[in-house]
Design a protein around this motif. Structure first.
Motif, PDB file in Angstrom:
ATOM      1  N   GLY A 168       0.790  -1.226   0.000  1.00  0.00           N
ATOM      2  CA  GLY A 168       0.000   0.000   0.000  1.00  0.00           C
ATOM      3  C   GLY A 168       0.819   1.272   0.000  1.00  0.00           C
ATOM      4  N   ARG A 169       2.041   1.219   0.478  1.00  0.00           N
ATOM      5  CA  ARG A 169       2.862   2.430   0.546  1.00  0.00           C
ATOM      6  C   ARG A 169       3.120   3.022  -0.830  1.00  0.00           C
ATOM      7  NH1 ARG A 169       3.909  -0.557   4.959  1.00  0.00           N
ATOM      8  NH2 ARG A 169       4.316   0.563   6.914  1.00  0.00           N
ATOM      9  N   ALA A 170       3.362   2.176  -1.802  1.00  0.00           N
ATOM     10  CA  ALA A 170       3.567   2.668  -3.168  1.00  0.00           C
ATOM     11  C   ALA A 170       2.256   3.114  -3.801  1.00  0.00           C
ATOM     12  CB  ALA A 170       4.210   1.578  -4.027  1.00  0.00           C
ATOM     13  N   LEU A 171       1.166   2.476  -3.434  1.00  0.00           N
ATOM     14  CA  LEU A 171      -0.116   2.754  -4.067  1.00  0.00           C
ATOM     15  C   LEU A 171      -0.653   4.139  -3.734  1.00  0.00           C
ATOM     16  CD1 LEU A 171      -1.829  -0.699  -3.444  1.00  0.00           C
ATOM     17  CD2 LEU A 171      -0.948   0.133  -5.612  1.00  0.00           C
ATOM     18  N   VAL A 172      -0.335   4.660  -2.543  1.00  0.00           N
ATOM     19  CA  VAL A 172      -0.923   5.937  -2.131  1.00  0.00           C
ATOM     20  C   VAL A 172      -0.083   7.152  -2.526  1.00  0.00           C
ATOM     21  CG1 VAL A 172      -2.157   4.891  -0.207  1.00  0.00           C
ATOM     22  CG2 VAL A 172       0.120   5.871   0.183  1.00  0.00           C
ATOM     23  N   ARG A 173       1.086   6.941  -3.107  1.00  0.00           N
ATOM     24  CA  ARG A 173       1.940   8.086  -3.443  1.00  0.00           C
ATOM     25  C   ARG A 173       1.267   9.138  -4.311  1.00  0.00           C
ATOM     26  NH1 ARG A 173       7.239   4.420  -4.789  1.00  0.00           N
ATOM     27  NH2 ARG A 173       7.808   3.950  -2.617  1.00  0.00           N
ATOM     28  N   PRO A 174       0.462   8.737  -5.333  1.00  0.00           N
ATOM     29  CA  PRO A 174      -0.143   9.772  -6.178  1.00  0.00           C
ATOM     30  C   PRO A 174      -1.065  10.732  -5.442  1.00  0.00           C
ATOM     31  CG  PRO A 174      -0.268   7.618  -7.249  1.00  0.00           C
ATOM     32  CD  PRO A 174       0.163   7.388  -5.840  1.00  0.00           C
ATOM     33  N   ALA A 175      -1.569  10.331  -4.273  1.00  0.00           N
ATOM     34  CA  ALA A 175      -2.515  11.195  -3.558  1.00  0.00           C
ATOM     35  C   ALA A 175      -1.831  12.407  -2.943  1.00  0.00           C
ATOM     36  CB  ALA A 175      -3.234  10.398  -2.483  1.00  0.00           C
ATOM     37  N   GLY A 176      -0.572  12.261  -2.545  1.00  0.00           N
ATOM     38  CA  GLY A 176       0.167  13.376  -1.971  1.00  0.00           C
ATOM     39  C   GLY A 176      -0.309  13.806  -0.598  1.00  0.00           C
ATOM     40  N   VAL A 177      -1.052  12.953   0.109  1.00  0.00           N
ATOM     41  CA  VAL A 177      -1.524  13.272   1.455  1.00  0.00           C
ATOM     42  C   VAL A 177      -1.170  12.122   2.391  1.00  0.00           C
ATOM     43  CG1 VAL A 177      -3.437  14.687   0.597  1.00  0.00           C
ATOM     44  CG2 VAL A 177      -3.823  12.251   1.061  1.00  0.00           C
ATOM     45  N   PRO A 178      -1.050  12.405   3.687  1.00  0.00           N
ATOM     46  CA  PRO A 178      -0.794  11.324   4.649  1.00  0.00           C
ATOM     47  C   PRO A 178      -1.968  10.351   4.678  1.00  0.00           C
ATOM     48  CG  PRO A 178      -0.424  13.482   5.645  1.00  0.00           C
ATOM     49  CD  PRO A 178      -1.117  13.725   4.347  1.00  0.00           C
ATOM     50  N   VAL A 179      -1.657   9.055   4.759  1.00  0.00           N
ATOM     51  CA  VAL A 179      -2.712   8.047   4.696  1.00  0.00           C
ATOM     52  C   VAL A 179      -2.471   6.951   5.730  1.00  0.00           C
ATOM     53  CG1 VAL A 179      -3.865   6.308   3.268  1.00  0.00           C
ATOM     54  CG2 VAL A 179      -3.074   8.443   2.228  1.00  0.00           C
ATOM     55  N   ARG A 180      -3.535   6.612   6.444  1.00  0.00           N
ATOM     56  CA  ARG A 180      -3.554   5.429   7.294  1.00  0.00           C
ATOM     57  C   ARG A 180      -4.656   4.507   6.796  1.00  0.00           C
ATOM     58  NH1 ARG A 180      -3.781   8.253  13.228  1.00  0.00           N
ATOM     59  NH2 ARG A 180      -1.584   8.904  13.398  1.00  0.00           N
ATOM     60  N   ILE A 181      -4.517   3.234   7.111  1.00  0.00           N
ATOM     61  CA  ILE A 181      -5.602   2.291   6.860  1.00  0.00           C
ATOM     62  C   ILE A 181      -5.972   1.623   8.184  1.00  0.00           C
ATOM     63  CG2 ILE A 181      -5.121   1.873   4.432  1.00  0.00           C
ATOM     64  CD1 ILE A 181      -3.576  -0.649   5.214  1.00  0.00           C
ATOM     65  N   ARG A 182      -7.257   1.341   8.348  1.00  0.00           N
ATOM     66  CA  ARG A 182      -7.745   0.726   9.591  1.00  0.00           C
ATOM     67  C   ARG A 182      -8.695  -0.417   9.260  1.00  0.00           C
ATOM     68  NH1 ARG A 182     -11.268   4.577  12.881  1.00  0.00           N
ATOM     69  NH2 ARG A 182      -9.274   5.691  13.106  1.00  0.00           N
ATOM     70  N   ARG A 183      -8.459  -1.552   9.871  1.00  0.00           N
ATOM     71  CA  ARG A 183      -9.365  -2.690   9.708  1.00  0.00           C
ATOM     72  C   ARG A 183     -10.652  -2.430  10.473  1.00  0.00           C
ATOM     73  NH1 ARG A 183      -6.500  -8.562   9.912  1.00  0.00           N
ATOM     74  NH2 ARG A 183      -8.721  -9.108   9.984  1.00  0.00           N
ATOM     75  N   ALA A 184     -11.778  -2.578   9.796  1.00  0.00           N
ATOM     76  CA  ALA A 184     -13.069  -2.358  10.446  1.00  0.00           C
ATOM     77  C   ALA A 184     -13.359  -3.430  11.485  1.00  0.00           C
ATOM     78  CB  ALA A 184     -14.172  -2.322   9.398  1.00  0.00           C
ATOM     79  N   ASP A 185     -12.803  -4.632  11.303  1.00  0.00           N
ATOM     80  CA  ASP A 185     -13.124  -5.730  12.217  1.00  0.00           C
ATOM     81  C   ASP A 185     -12.298  -5.705  13.494  1.00  0.00           C
ATOM     82  OD1 ASP A 185     -10.812  -6.350  10.821  1.00  0.00           O
ATOM     83  OD2 ASP A 185     -11.335  -8.456  10.486  1.00  0.00           O
ATOM     84  N   THR A 186     -11.026  -5.391  13.381  1.00  0.00           N
ATOM     85  CA  THR A 186     -10.136  -5.457  14.546  1.00  0.00           C
ATOM     86  C   THR A 186      -9.674  -4.090  15.040  1.00  0.00           C
ATOM     87  OG1 THR A 186      -8.096  -5.599  13.240  1.00  0.00           O
ATOM     88  CG2 THR A 186      -9.265  -7.671  13.702  1.00  0.00           C
ATOM     89  N   GLY A 187      -9.813  -3.065  14.215  1.00  0.00           N
ATOM     90  CA  GLY A 187      -9.336  -1.739  14.589  1.00  0.00           C
ATOM     91  C   GLY A 187      -7.855  -1.529  14.388  1.00  0.00           C
TER      92      GLY A 187
END
Length: 211
Positions: free
Chosen positions: A139-158
């Motif tokens: 995912g680190r490479a995938l979000v580069r085009p957005a140019g904003v800080p990004v976190r991901i959170r699992r809905a099931d476990t948090g």
């Protein structure tokens, strides 16, 4: 004997579904049909020159030509060729896990979700963990085009992972599959939500994510 990886099972499920739907079935990969999707996957694994064009746009014509050659062959033959990786590095367990888990998950969903009657998938906890592990890395490479800080959170476990650091990040919340599909630029999603500054959320959602 080691159990089949998630990547191998997704490969088999994609092949089974492709045969049921037929070669002209739509996908979420632009204008590609099921046959073109299968050809793409075969080129990626079996044509080093053709695969170069997948990663480097300058060589895209090589990929197009390799796919066109495969497109002249019988669809069922192509699907059965794809069903097992054969004599390629992708047949090796570590390479298969690292290189194919997300590839086949996303493309299986590309075929599933292009159909009008698609439903969200239900994974086992072990499969969700495998997808989460893979997207934490990829995912680190995938979000580069957005140019904003990004976190991901699992809905099931948090559980949370930072993919791109910075102040006031956007947090993407959903199941491991849905988060993965969003990060690969798919928009046929189920129950994905966002937290963070409005302008940053908008920038992320506008961005050309994925490969």
């Amino acid at each position: 004997m080691r159990s089949p990886t998630l990547a191998r099972r997704e490969r088999h499920d994609l092949c089974d579904l492709a045969l049921v739907l037929g070669e002209d079935a739509p996908t979420l990969c632009g204008e590609w049909t099921a046959k073109e999707l299968v050809a793409h996957l075969l080129v990626r694994e079996h044509s080093p020159l053709g695969a170069l064009g997948i990663a480097v746009e300058t060589f895209a014509r090589l990929t197009d030509r390799a796919m066109a050659r495969l497109g002249r062959r019988d669809f069922a033959v192509l699907v059965e060729q794809l069903r097992e990786p054969g004599l390629t590095p992708y047949a090796l367990w570590p390479v298969e896990v690292l290189g194919n888990t997300l590839e086949y998950l996303v493309h299986h969903e590309d075929l599933r979700r292009a159909q009008t009657d698609w439903q969200p998938r239900e994974n086992t906890p072990a499969d969700d963990d495998a997808i989460w592990t893979a997207i934490r890395i990829g995912g680190r490479a995938l979000v580069r085009p957005a140019g904003v800080p990004v976190r991901i959170r699992r809905a099931d476990t948090g559980k949370e992972v930072t993919l791109r650091g910075g102040a006031e990040p956007v947090t993407i919340i959903g199941s491991p599959t849905e988060v993965t599909l969003f990060l690969f630029g798919r928009r046929q999603l189920h129950d994905v939500t966002f937290e963070g500054p409005t302008e940053k959320v908008a920038a992320l959602r506008r961005a050309a994510l994925g490969f």
